[in-house]
Design a protein around this motif. Structure first.
Motif, PDB file in Angstrom:
ATOM      1  N   ALA A  86      -1.417  -1.018  -3.381  1.00 28.30           N
ATOM      2  CA  ALA A  86      -0.762  -1.215  -4.257  1.00 28.30           C
ATOM      3  C   ALA A  86       0.401  -1.900  -4.229  1.00 28.30           C
ATOM      4  N   MET A  87       0.975  -2.115  -5.133  1.00 25.54           N
ATOM      5  CA  MET A  87       2.171  -2.893  -5.149  1.00 25.54           C
ATOM      6  C   MET A  87       2.792  -2.689  -5.888  1.00 25.54           C
ATOM      7  N   ARG A  88       4.350  -3.069  -5.073  1.00 22.48           N
ATOM      8  CA  ARG A  88       5.323  -2.869  -5.933  1.00 22.48           C
ATOM      9  C   ARG A  88       6.420  -3.965  -5.814  1.00 22.48           C
ATOM     10  N   CYS A  89       6.841  -4.591  -6.670  1.00 27.00           N
ATOM     11  CA  CYS A  89       8.375  -5.400  -7.460  1.00 27.00           C
ATOM     12  C   CYS A  89       9.902  -4.335  -6.827  1.00 27.00           C
ATOM     13  N   GLN A  91      13.772  -4.890  -5.286  1.00 26.44           N
ATOM     14  CA  GLN A  91      14.613  -6.371  -5.279  1.00 26.44           C
ATOM     15  C   GLN A  91      15.798  -5.238  -3.950  1.00 26.44           C
ATOM     16  N   ILE A  92      15.871  -6.419  -3.764  1.00 20.98           N
ATOM     17  CA  ILE A  92      17.748  -6.746  -2.270  1.00 20.98           C
ATOM     18  C   ILE A  92      18.238  -7.797  -2.456  1.00 20.98           C
ATOM     19  N   TRP A  93      19.516  -6.889  -2.860  1.00 22.24           N
ATOM     20  CA  TRP A  93      20.137  -7.617  -3.663  1.00 22.24           C
ATOM     21  C   TRP A  93      19.940  -9.003  -4.707  1.00 22.24           C
ATOM     22  N   SER A  94      19.935 -10.268  -3.878  1.00 19.48           N
ATOM     23  CA  SER A  94      19.792 -10.807  -6.021  1.00 19.48           C
ATOM     24  C   SER A  94      18.267 -11.506  -5.056  1.00 19.48           C
ATOM     25  N   SER A  95      16.897 -10.820  -4.311  1.00 16.72           N
ATOM     26  CA  SER A  95      16.294 -11.757  -3.952  1.00 16.72           C
ATOM     27  C   SER A  95      15.401 -10.297  -4.192  1.00 16.72           C
ATOM     28  N   ASN A  96      13.672 -10.857  -4.921  1.00 19.94           N
ATOM     29  CA  ASN A  96      12.874 -10.118  -5.381  1.00 19.94           C
ATOM     30  C   ASN A  96      11.365 -10.093  -4.536  1.00 19.94           C
ATOM     31  N   ALA A  97      10.260  -9.275  -4.076  1.00 16.50           N
ATOM     32  CA  ALA A  97       9.816  -9.209  -3.593  1.00 16.50           C
ATOM     33  C   ALA A  97       8.551  -8.699  -3.900  1.00 16.50           C
ATOM     34  N   VAL A  98       7.006  -8.211  -3.955  1.00 12.48           N
ATOM     35  CA  VAL A  98       5.989  -7.396  -4.193  1.00 12.48           C
ATOM     36  C   VAL A  98       5.639  -7.408  -3.553  1.00 12.48           C
ATOM     37  N   VAL A  99       5.866  -6.394  -2.734  1.00 11.62           N
ATOM     38  CA  VAL A  99       5.409  -6.018  -1.289  1.00 11.62           C
ATOM     39  C   VAL A  99       4.275  -4.152  -1.448  1.00 11.62           C
ATOM     40  N   PRO A 100       4.071  -4.079  -0.214  1.00  8.26           N
ATOM     41  CA  PRO A 100       2.959  -2.503  -0.598  1.00  8.26           C
ATOM     42  C   PRO A 100       4.005  -1.418  -0.675  1.00  8.26           C
ATOM     43  N   ASP A 101       3.312  -0.531  -1.033  1.00  7.58           N
ATOM     44  CA  ASP A 101       4.112   0.864  -1.248  1.00  7.58           C
ATOM     45  C   ASP A 101       3.618   1.748  -0.341  1.00  7.58           C
ATOM     46  N   ALA A 102       3.833   2.357   0.202  1.00 11.80           N
ATOM     47  CA  ALA A 102       3.045   3.506   1.242  1.00 11.80           C
ATOM     48  C   ALA A 102       2.812   4.948   0.964  1.00 11.80           C
ATOM     49  N   GLY A 103       2.983   4.867  -0.360  1.00 15.82           N
ATOM     50  CA  GLY A 103       1.835   6.296  -1.359  1.00 15.82           C
ATOM     51  C   GLY A 103       3.142   7.093  -1.935  1.00 15.82           C
ATOM     52  N   GLU A 104       1.805   8.139  -2.062  1.00 19.82           N
ATOM     53  CA  GLU A 104       3.187   9.667  -2.825  1.00 19.82           C
ATOM     54  C   GLU A 104       3.561  10.820  -1.575  1.00 19.82           C
ATOM     55  N   ARG A 119      10.398   5.899  -3.511  1.00 18.14           N
ATOM     56  CA  ARG A 119       9.656   4.968  -3.056  1.00 18.14           C
ATOM     57  C   ARG A 119       9.605   4.266  -1.652  1.00 18.14           C
ATOM     58  N   LEU A 120       8.640   4.597  -0.827  1.00 18.31           N
ATOM     59  CA  LEU A 120       8.718   3.800   0.759  1.00 18.31           C
ATOM     60  C   LEU A 120       7.478   2.322   0.831  1.00 18.31           C
ATOM     61  N   VAL A 121       8.302   1.410   1.293  1.00 18.76           N
ATOM     62  CA  VAL A 121       7.799  -0.264   0.919  1.00 18.76           C
ATOM     63  C   VAL A 121       7.824  -0.558   1.945  1.00 18.76           C
ATOM     64  N   HIS A 122       7.136  -1.470   3.061  1.00 17.17           N
ATOM     65  CA  HIS A 122       6.314  -1.771   3.605  1.00 17.17           C
ATOM     66  C   HIS A 122       6.547  -3.389   3.344  1.00 17.17           C
ATOM     67  N   LEU A 123       6.956  -4.704   4.812  1.00 17.22           N
ATOM     68  CA  LEU A 123       7.236  -5.641   4.225  1.00 17.22           C
ATOM     69  C   LEU A 123       6.010  -6.412   5.438  1.00 17.22           C
ATOM     70  N   PRO A 124       4.769  -6.895   4.781  1.00 19.88           N
ATOM     71  CA  PRO A 124       3.994  -7.281   6.466  1.00 19.88           C
ATOM     72  C   PRO A 124       4.653  -9.387   6.821  1.00 19.88           C
ATOM     73  N   LEU A 125       4.262  -9.160   7.965  1.00 21.63           N
ATOM     74  CA  LEU A 125       4.253 -10.164   8.314  1.00 21.63           C
ATOM     75  C   LEU A 125       4.392 -11.509   7.919  1.00 21.63           C
ATOM     76  N   ASP A 126       3.995 -11.743   7.644  1.00 25.59           N
ATOM     77  CA  ASP A 126       2.680 -13.203   6.266  1.00 25.59           C
ATOM     78  C   ASP A 126       4.246 -13.313   5.199  1.00 25.59           C
ATOM     79  N   ASP A 127       4.335 -12.412   4.712  1.00 29.83           N
ATOM     80  CA  ASP A 127       5.593 -12.084   4.025  1.00 29.83           C
ATOM     81  C   ASP A 127       7.157 -12.882   4.152  1.00 29.83           C
ATOM     82  N   GLY A 128       8.387 -12.369   4.675  1.00 31.15           N
ATOM     83  CA  GLY A 128       9.348 -11.870   4.290  1.00 31.15           C
ATOM     84  C   GLY A 128      10.125 -12.959   3.538  1.00 31.15           C
ATOM     85  N   ILE A 129      11.772 -12.798   3.589  1.00 29.98           N
ATOM     86  CA  ILE A 129      12.422 -13.281   2.585  1.00 29.98           C
ATOM     87  C   ILE A 129      13.179 -14.291   2.853  1.00 29.98           C
ATOM     88  N   GLN A 130      13.213 -15.570   2.541  1.00 30.69           N
ATOM     89  CA  GLN A 130      13.923 -16.706   2.735  1.00 30.69           C
ATOM     90  C   GLN A 130      15.624 -16.136   2.401  1.00 30.69           C
TER      91      GLN A 130
END
Length: 266
Positions: A86-89, A91-104, A119-130
């Motif tokens: 379950a992925m969710r788009c 936005q944090i400031w001007s950056s966008n990411a598609v990350v896993p949603d932690a559920g209902e 909603r609560l989302v999580h950022l995997p180590l392999d992703d990250g924001i430039q």
């Protein structure tokens, strides 16, 4: 000089966790700001700026795969690190990411506590924001921080601010990862490269401050006189904002521990 305090914030804008030691990885301290609350309708990040009760959210890692959430008058909730089903788009400031949603269950828990749909989302180590390329190299990333993987403040700088304000202020108002003791007030303003233990950092940008330091981190109440921001405005204002602390980027990964020596390299 030495590292006198080490803080991790597993949930962006949640309460801080004082540590004695912690490893770092490609995104900062291991587990720091890897979770974020977002508005359900828009995916835009939520912080204490607009949701002060977030200061009362205690988020603690239970091992490497589970987050424990507690808050006043709420039952404890254990949230497993979500997978990519379950992925969710977001936005944090001007950056966008598609990350896993932690559920209902987590979404309902947080929505009930904060009084708005989120909603609560999580950022995997392999992703990250430039990190902003005006201050970083291509490939240098951060988690759900406000832009940089590490924030450092000198203890003497806070002590000087406390003297000017005229009442105690807890360091957690400023949400640093690294606190250094043994330097002169605001000495960190002139540092370019430092070493903490065996880990080297570039000091890349002063930290511009918002209204969050005017929020008591233990009660979530705003200071009616807008301190310490008003005092900072009187002597720490520069082009682009009012500054307190320095943003850092690590050159590599390693271990950090309270008591580690701090050396200015440049």
């Amino acid at each position: 000089m030495h590292l006198s305090s080490l803080y991790r914030f597993p949930l962006k804008s949640g309460a801080g966790d004082a540590l004695q030691h912690c490893a770092s990885d490609a995104l900062g301290l291991v587990g720091d700001r890897r979770w974020m609350v977002v508005a359900a309708a828009t995916g835009r990040f939520l912080t204490q700026r607009v949701a002060p009760r977030m200061a009362l959210l205690q988020a603690r890692w239970q091992g490497e795969r589970t987050l424990r959430l507690t808050a006043p008058r709420m039952p404890e909730l254990l949230v497993p690190v979500p997978d990519a089903r379950a992925m969710r788009c977001v936005q944090i400031w001007s950056s966008n990411a598609v990350v896993p949603d932690a559920g209902e269950v987590a979404a309902t828990w947080l929505s009930d506590f904060l009084g708005q749909a989120c909603r609560l989302v999580h950022l995997p180590l392999d992703d990250g924001i430039q990190v902003d390329l005006d201050f970083a190299r291509l490939g240098e990333r951060t988690a759900f921080s406000d832009g940089f993987p590490f924030l450092l403040i000198g203890q003497a700088s806070l002590d000087d601010l406390v003297r000017r304000v005229g009442r105690p202020l807890d360091m957690l108002r400023f949400r640093p990862n690294l606190v250094v003791s043994g330097a002169q007030p605001y000495a960190e303003d002139s540092w370019k490269r430092i070493r903490i233990g065996e880990l080297t950092f570039r000091v890349v940008k002063p930290c511009s401050r918002c209204v969050i330091p005017t929020l008591d981190p233990f009660t979530a109440e705003r200071e009616p006189d807008r301190e310490p921001l008003n005092t900072l405005l009187s002597y720490r204002k520069g082009q682009g904002g009012v500054f307190f602390g320095q943003n850092l980027i690590a050159e590599g990964i390693g271990e950090l521990a309270v008591g580690a020596p701090v050396e200015v390299l440049d």
